[in-house]
Structures are given as C-alpha cells and as structure tokens.
Design an enzyme around this catalytic site. Sequence first.
Site, PDB file in Angstrom:
ATOM      1  CE1 TYR A  80      -4.108   1.604  -0.168  1.00 25.25           C
ATOM      2  CE2 TYR A  80      -3.602   2.590   1.962  1.00 25.25           C
ATOM      3  CZ  TYR A  80      -4.407   2.504   0.837  1.00 25.25           C
ATOM      4  OH  TYR A  80      -5.515   3.313   0.727  1.00 25.25           O
ATOM      5  CE  LYS A 102      -7.445   6.269   0.608  1.00 29.10           C
ATOM      6  NZ  LYS A 102      -8.661   6.919   0.077  1.00 29.10           N
TER       7      LYS A 102
END
Length: 257
Positions: free
Chosen positions: A158, A165
């Site tokens: 990720y 995020k």
Amino acid sequence: MSAVVDLAGKRGLIIGIANESSIAYGSAQVMRDAGAELAITYLNAKAEPHVRPLAEGLGAPLILPCDVREPGQLEAVFAAIGETWGKLDFVLHSIAFAPREDLHGHLVDCSAEGFAQAMDVSCHSFIRVAKLAAPLMTEGGSLQTVSFYGADRVVEHYNLMGPVKAALEAVVRTLAVDLAPQGIRVHALSAGPVKTRAASGIDRFDELLNKVQERTPAHHLLTVEQVGRVAAVLASEAGAPLTGSVTYADHGFHITA
C-alpha cells in the site's frame, strides 16, 4: 434493491464514479434507491462515456466533469448545484491518486512531487469539498470520504497511500469539529478491499484480497453495494449521532490484525 434507509427529499453529490465496480457507484445506487436525488461527476472526457450512462441510469439531473487537479472544476460543480438545487444534503468523496512510480516503490523512495500530488488529490481535495459544500448545507448535512485500513496499519504494497489515508482520517476529525456548529457531520468510511479499477493500481492487489479473505472472520469479501448501504446510513438521519470517526465496512477484517 430495497431501500435500507430513507433519503427521500435529500440531494447529494457523488464524486468518484469510474465504472460500475466503483465504491462510489455502489453507494450511489443504494442512495438513489433510498430516495435521494444525485449529482454525479466524471473525471474527464475519457471517463465520461463510462460514467454518463451510469449517471443517467441513476436519474441524475447533474452530470459534471470534475478533475480536482484542474483549477476551477470543483468550484464549477458546486456552482451548478447551487444554481440548480440551491442546497445540498450530503457528499460522498471517493477519489484517490498517486503516481504509479511512487505508489509501487517503498515510501522512503517516493518523490516529493508524487507525495504532494497524492496528498492533494486524495486528502486536500476533501477539505476543498467541505469548504464548498458547507454554504449549501443550510439545514446541516453529511460529508463522507473513503479510507482504508492501511491508514492505521502498514499494509504490504500500500506504500505511499498509507500515510496519505492517515492524513485524510485526521482531516475528518478536525472538520467534524469545525463544522459541527453548522450541523454538518463528517465521516471516514473505511472499506475493506474491493475489486475496483482504482485498487488495481496497487501492486499485487490480488494477493492482498486473498490474505484479507483468509483473515476476515467469516471469510467474506466486500461488495460495493454493501459499502453503499453503510454510506446511505451515514447520509441519513439515522446517522445523526455519528461524526468525526472511522466507520469500518470490512466484515470485521480490522479487528483480526
């Protein structure tokens, strides 16, 4: 599909539909079925042929271009909503982007430019949305953005999007306090991995899906419609007591780490 909540008489903006597998589209379907009238955006001319038929199928009276990287486009969306409706009840912000070369490498190797672009599109754009939406939410409302478990824990591959995020979820908390006096609720909807076009940009995403299915308590993967039902609740009066927090729609995956 039967309505799970009542959104009759409410008007909402959906930002981020790319195709029928998008979380934004699954949410829009549920919200429309619950009685909401929707404005839909598409990224650019290349995306329009994929999004417009979906928006027309949802009966959207406003179908507008919106690339948050292009000066004035986001502002034009809210201007059109103001002219057409004069008010707004909810927004779903479901956009994220990072340059592939920065996303696929280790965080320590990401460029300053790539990090800044990922933050601008994926995080700061939500602040801009809140500023533009607030004057139209004359009777209060709901702002939602889509997050992921990688904001809280390190998820393999990720990479850059984890810190981005995490920043987005921090923005949700601060906006919730800033906008509470206006009766505006702010939510981060943390969805489990879903097979979407955006997710396909994550390196070895199929491996991530397999690991999530193995570790999720009931071994179920998520559908965009299931995420949409949660989004509809947050947009409705049923979600009135909720603000400033991360709502997980992931079949319990986040509790198993």
